[in-house]
Enzyme design. Structure first.
Site, short mmCIF file in Angstrom:
data_model
loop_
_atom_site.label_atom_id
_atom_site.label_comp_id
_atom_site.label_asym_id
_atom_site.label_seq_id
_atom_site.Cartn_x
_atom_site.Cartn_y
_atom_site.Cartn_z
N ASP A 80 0.82 -1.21 0.00
CA ASP A 80 0.00 0.00 0.00
C ASP A 80 0.85 1.26 0.00
O ASP A 80 2.03 1.23 0.37
CB ASP A 80 -0.95 0.00 1.19
CG ASP A 80 -0.23 0.07 2.54
OD1 ASP A 80 0.77 -0.66 2.70
OD2 ASP A 80 -0.66 0.85 3.41
N GLU A 175 0.18 -1.34 5.61
CA GLU A 175 1.20 -0.90 6.56
C GLU A 175 1.02 0.56 6.91
O GLU A 175 1.22 0.97 8.06
CB GLU A 175 2.60 -1.13 5.97
CG GLU A 175 3.75 -0.93 6.95
CD GLU A 175 4.29 0.50 7.01
OE1 GLU A 175 5.11 0.79 7.89
OE2 GLU A 175 3.85 1.33 6.17
#
Length: 407
Positions: A80, A175
Site C-alpha cells: 500500500d 502498513e
C-alpha cells in the site's frame, strides 16, 4: 532479467492507496490488484509455494540449494501507499545524470523540487533520479522495496550457481494505516529471522522505533443561540483548544527530533455542541511513553473536574512497540546487515525510526525483523524521489545478506 527500475515503475503505476478508519484488511480492495501481479510474477520466476489470501497478503519461497542447514531468512515489503496524498495515476519520470539544480516537477502547476528545501538531493549529482509529476506521491514507500526483493528473487532463481539457504518472501497490505501484519501468517511464513525493506536513503539500518499509541478524544459541549449564551454555552471547540494548550508545547512533533517523543493532533472536527479529536502519542523510551499516556488522561480528568464529569471522554490504544528489545538478543541481524552494506560499498547509517514498520510488530509476534533501506527520500508527498543507483545497491545488499547467512 527485469531491471529494478522497470519493476518499480510498473508497480508504482498500480494504485494501492490504503484507507484510514477502515476495519477491513485490506482497507482498499485495489491493493489486491498488485498482489495478483506479484503472485503471477513470482510463479513465472519459479518461486515455490506462491500464494495469496483473502486479506491480500502474498507469500513465496525460494528453496534452498545447499545441503547444510542455515537460518531461513525472510524479506518483507508492503504494497500500500500512504493516504496522505493521491496514489492514483502515478506518472514516474527519470531525470538522467542529475545536475544538482532544482527539478521542475510540474511546470503548469509551478511545482518544483527545490534543493534549498531538500538539500540531500545534491549528494546524487550524476546519478539518475525517479521523480513524480507533481500530482501524486511516487510510491517508493514501499514499492521500491518490493521491486528490490523481486530482483533479488529473480537473481537467485535464475542463477542456481549462487548458493543460498531457504528464503521467504512476504508482501503485506495496509502498513501505512497501521494494520500491515494484523493477519500475517508468521508460522506459515516459516522464517527464523526477517528484514523489512522499508527504510529511506541508502545505508539506513534501523532496529529502534517509537512506542506508539492512538488516542481519541470526545468533547461534549452545550449549544445555545449566541444571543442568550451567557453562562449557558459551552463551546466544545474551545474546550478542545484548551486541552491542546495543556499538552507540553515542546512535545509537539515540529519541535522534536532523534529520540524525542511527541503528541500529534491529527484531526479535529465538530462544532459548539460536540467535537472529536484524534491524536498519536510516540516515544522511544517505554517509561516516557507510559508517562505521556498518563499525562493525556490526567488532563482529561482535570478538565472533567472543571467542566463536569463526562464533558471529556478519552480512549487510548497502543499500536506498536520499540523492537529494540526483541532485536538485541539476535544482534547478528544488525552486524550481518552492516557487513552486507559495507561489502556493497555502502556506509551503514544506524538511526532510530521516528515512526514504525511492520517489522516492529512482527518482532513482537516472534519474528525478529529489523528494517533496511530502499533508497527513497521525501516519502508521502509529491516531492518524493529515489535514485536508481540506490535501488541497485539495495538489491546487492539483499544478495549479500543471503550470502552471509549461507556462509
Amino acid at each position: 532479467m527485469k531491471h529494478v527500475t522497470e519493476r518499480f515503475i510498473k508497480y508504482a503505476k498500480i494504485d494501492t492507496q490504503s484507507v484510514d478508519e477502515m476495519e477491513s484488511v485490506p482497507s482498499s480492495e485495489k491493493q489486491k490488484n498488485l498482489a495478483k501481479v506479484l503472485v503471477e510474477e513470482l510463479k513465472e520466476l519459479g518461486a515455490s509455494n506462491v500464494r495469496t489470501d483473502e486479506h491480500g497478503y502474498v507469500y513465496a519461497t525460494i528453496p534452498s540449494n545447499i545441503d547444510k542447514k542455515v537460518p531461513v531468512i525472510g524479506f518483507i515489503a508492503h504494497m500500500d501507499t500512504s493516504p496522505a496524498i493521491s496514489g492514483k495515476d502515478v506518472n514516474p519520470r527519470i531525470v538522467k545524470n542529475y545536475n544538482g539544480e532544482d527539478i521542475i516537477l510540474n511546470d503548469e502547476l509551478k511545482i518544483t523540487l527545490e534543493t534549498s528545501q531538500y538539500p540531500a538531493i545534491k549528494q546524487y549529482i550524476g546519478q539518475d533520479l525517479i521523480v513524480t509529476d507533481g500530482n501524486t506521491l511516487l510510491g517508493a514507500d514501499d514499492k521500491a522495496g518490493i521491486a528490490e526483493i523481486m530482483v533479488m528473487a529473480e537473481t537467485l532463481l535464475s542463477n542456481p550457481n549462487i548458493k543460498h539457504g531457504t528464503i521467504q518472501i512476504g508482501f503485506t497490505p495496509d502498513e501505512e494505516v497501521g494494520r500491515g501484519v494484523d493477519f500475517f501468517d508468521v508460522e506459515g511464513f516459516g522464517a527464523d529471522f526477517a528484514y523489512t525493506v522499508d527504510g529511506g536513503e541508502i545505508g539506513e539500518l534501523e532496529y529502534e522505533n517509537f512506542n506508539a499509541a492512538g488516542a481519541k478524544l470526545f468533547i461534549q459541549g452545550t449549544s445555545i443561540h449566541p444571543g442568550s449564551a451567557k453562562d449557558k454555552m459551552i463551546n466544545a471547540l474551545l474546550l478542545a483548544m484548551e486541552f491542546q494548550g495543556m499538552l507540553p508545547v515542546q512535545e509537539n512533533p515540529m519541535y522534536t527530533e532523534k529520540y524525542e517523543g511527541f503528541y500529534l493532533l491529527e484531526s479535529l472536527e465538530g462544532g459548539v455542541d460536540s467535537a472529536k479529536a484524534s491524536y498519536i502519542i510516540r516515544d522511544h523510551d517505554k517509561v516516557k511513553f507510559q508517562q505521556k499516556k498518563d499525562n493525556f488522561l490526567k488532563i482529561v480528568s482535570y478538565l472533567n473536574d472543571k467542566y463536569g464529569e463526562g464533558t471529556f471522554k478519552a480512549s487510548i490504544k497502543d499500536s506498536y512497540y520499540n523492537m529494540k528489545e526483541k532485536i538485541q538478543p539476535h544482534f547478528h541481524l544488525i552486524e550481518n546487515a552492516k557487513k552486507a552494506m559495507e561489502d556493497a560499498g555502502v556506509t551503514p547509517i544506524i538511526t532510530p525510526i521516528r515512526g514504525g514498520t511492520d517489522g516492529a510488530r512482527l518482532s513482537y509476534m516472534g519474528l525478529p525483523c529489523p528494517n533496511i533501506c530502499t533508497g527513497g527520500h521525501n516519502y508521502h508527498g509529491r516531492y518524493e524521489y529515489i535514485p536508481i543507483q540506490s535501488m541497485e545497491k539495495v538489491v546487492e545488499i539483499l544478495l549479500n545478506i543471503v550470502g552471509i547467512y549461507t556462509e
